[in-house]
Structure formats: C-alpha cells, structure tokens
Write an enzyme that holds these catalytic residues in place. Sequence first.
Site, PDB file in Angstrom:
ATOM      1  N   LYS A   1       0.394  41.685 -43.422  1.00  0.00           N
ATOM      2  CA  LYS A   1       1.115  41.726 -42.156  1.00  0.00           C
ATOM      3  C   LYS A   1       1.037  43.372 -41.705  1.00  0.00           C
ATOM      4  CE  LYS A   1       3.619  37.514 -42.905  1.00  0.00           C
ATOM      5  NZ  LYS A   1       4.811  36.828 -43.004  1.00  0.00           N
TER       6      LYS A   1
ATOM      7  N   GLN B   1      10.980  38.550 -44.945  1.00  0.00           N
ATOM      8  CA  GLN B   1      10.066  37.685 -45.563  1.00  0.00           C
ATOM      9  C   GLN B   1      10.783  36.404 -46.423  1.00  0.00           C
ATOM     10  OE1 GLN B   1       6.918  37.615 -45.034  1.00  0.00           O
ATOM     11  NE2 GLN B   1       6.322  36.089 -46.704  1.00  0.00           N
TER      12      GLN B   1
ATOM     13  N   ASP C   1       9.355  35.621 -35.910  1.00  0.00           N
ATOM     14  CA  ASP C   1       9.011  34.639 -36.767  1.00  0.00           C
ATOM     15  C   ASP C   1       9.398  33.176 -36.209  1.00  0.00           C
ATOM     16  OD1 ASP C   1       7.824  34.685 -39.419  1.00  0.00           O
ATOM     17  OD2 ASP C   1       9.563  35.969 -39.974  1.00  0.00           O
TER      18      ASP C   1
HETATM   19  N1  GUN Z   1       7.105  33.025 -45.883  1.00  0.00           N
HETATM   20  C1  GUN Z   1       6.248  32.032 -46.076  1.00  0.00           C
HETATM   21  N2  GUN Z   1       5.831  32.153 -44.498  1.00  0.00           N
HETATM   22  C2  GUN Z   1       6.516  32.791 -43.877  1.00  0.00           C
HETATM   23  C3  GUN Z   1       6.594  33.189 -42.615  1.00  0.00           C
HETATM   24  O1  GUN Z   1       5.589  32.669 -41.862  1.00  0.00           O
HETATM   25  N3  GUN Z   1       7.639  33.986 -42.174  1.00  0.00           N
HETATM   26  C4  GUN Z   1       8.475  34.567 -43.249  1.00  0.00           C
HETATM   27  N4  GUN Z   1       9.344  35.424 -42.908  1.00  0.00           N
HETATM   28  N5  GUN Z   1       8.425  34.295 -44.355  1.00  0.00           N
HETATM   29  C5  GUN Z   1       7.335  33.528 -44.969  1.00  0.00           C
END
Ligand code: GUN
Length: 305
Positions: free
Chosen positions: A46, A90, A116
């Site tokens: 990311k 995350q 998110d």
């Molecule tokens: N863990 C797995 N997928 C995601 C996501 O799309 N966002 C976040 N913040 N954590 C995750």
Amino acid sequence: MACAARIRDDVAPRIAAFTERHGRPPGLGVVLAGQNPASEVYVRNKIKTVAGAGCRAELFRLDQSAPVEEALALVRRLNADEAFDAILVQSPLPEGMGKDAEQRIFDAVDPAKDVDGFHPFNVGLLVQKRPALVACTPLGCIELLEREGIAMKGRHAVVIGRSDIVGKPMAMLLLHRDCTVTICHSRTAGLPEIARSADILVAAIGRPGFVTRDFVKPGATVIDVGINTLTDEADVTRLFAAGSKKRAAFAEKGSVLVGDVHPDVEEIAGAVTPVPGGVGPLTVAMVLRNTVTAAELRATRKAAM
Ligand code: GUN
C-alpha cells in the site's frame, strides 16, 4: 493493461492537480501494530503504491504489546494533522489490545480521513446510496466488473462471507448496481445450490479452496477475495492434484497462497480472478484512489466553510 494499473493511471492527473493547487501532495498515514507477516506485506504494498504515485505515505508502527490507548492517541494525532488526508489502521490488531479494539479505533478515525470506509458514518452513507469513502476491497471488485464489462443489472450476485470489511459492503455495492443479491455465510444451508444460481459469485469466506466446481454455474463470473497461506503439506495434498501448479509452488517455497476458490473452477466459470494477483492489487489501487478522494473532499469542505 491490467485493471489496477489503469486505475493508477486514472488518478495520476488528480494527484498532480491537487499537489499544484495545495502546494503539497495528498497524504496517507498507515498505522501498523505488531508484526503480523501478512499485514507487513499488505502495508508495504500500500505504501509503495501510494508513495510511488506521488502522494505522501508514511508508516506509523506500534509495538505488539502497545495498549489500545496508544493506538487511539496516534489516530487522534493523525486526525489533527493537516498533512494527512487519509488514515489506514491495518487489521487485524494484536489480540492484547482487547476484543473491542478494532471497533474503538475505527470509530476514532475522522470519517473525512477514513480511507477504508470502515467508520459507521461512511457505512451509513454507503447503505443510503450516497457513498463517499467505501471499503477498498469491495470497491476494487466492482471496478473490475465495470471495467471488464460484466453485466450486473438484474443479475443474481451471491456473496459468500458477511464481514464488515468485504461481504456486507460488497453486497451493498452490487445491490446499487441493480443486482439481485444473496449473502451466504458459514451457517447457510444448501450453500452450493444457492451459489450455483449466481451469475456473479464473490468468495470472501477465508477458507482455502472452499468454492469448488459444484458451486459454480457454467459461464459465471467468479471473484476470489480469499488470500490464505497454506504451510501444511497435508492441506496442499488434500486440495490439489499431483502435478498442479499449487503443489509445485508449495514444493518450491514450503508455503503457497490459495484463494477461497479452488483452481478447478477455472474450467467451468466464464472468468475467475487469480490468487495471488487478482483482487489484491485492486485493493491497493483503491487505497490510492480513496486517499486522493479524501484529499479532494476535505479541500472542498474547507473551501465551503
Ligand atoms: N486487513 C485486511 N484487509 C484490510 C483492509 O482492507 N483494510 C485494513 N485496514 N486492514 C485490512
């Protein structure tokens, strides 16, 4: 060009325009608590993608043993910092933070910076079909369906999985594109039969190879959201035939990434997204796009005040 690369190209002029207008690039702050190996990989991807596109992307690490209050304080600091338009915490968080830590922390993120789309305010906007910031994985799946020209209006979409991160927002997005949507989950009776009536089948249940040929109508579009790491040879042998690619990958590395969809489904489906390399890069591309969207929305709101 692959779909994720096209999305990155599409946002490039928006990043350039924002940076020129505001004298700084859109900014994303990523919070990573603990040392979950899969999270390390996701977060690295990311940050690399967002920074590589010309945005600011900064990682904030917390110890595995950090209390939830420390994570909350960091989120509040990022909420108040004008250099950050977007915040991503995350998941999963370390278990030591407590059972309700995720909810508390996602609730603490400023909804305007909620890259998110997990904050209840943004979930509510999505349900009311006036989305602002929407969860990146389901958004990436919809982007793929639209860009590949898969018809959605009036079609039956079956979503397997009811998580807040994927299943529920995915169902909403499909509904808003006029699909008839069925949400299935681990307790659903007669799941294969329901799945077999789907024109669009989304697998997001977190069980390796769960969706087999008998779940799939010939010609259906299948989206595999699962990313499962198999490290036990017995699992690999049970799931995959001798001579298959997954067995070869396991023999080489001692582990193999497997989606929720069994590779045999390829023979019957119209199209299946691969794991790895399918939905994963789309999620990352959507983190980038949502970062830019958050920056633009915040700038517009400020101008209106
Ligand atoms: N863990 C797995 N997928 C995601 C996501 O799309 N966002 C976040 N913040 N954590 C995750």
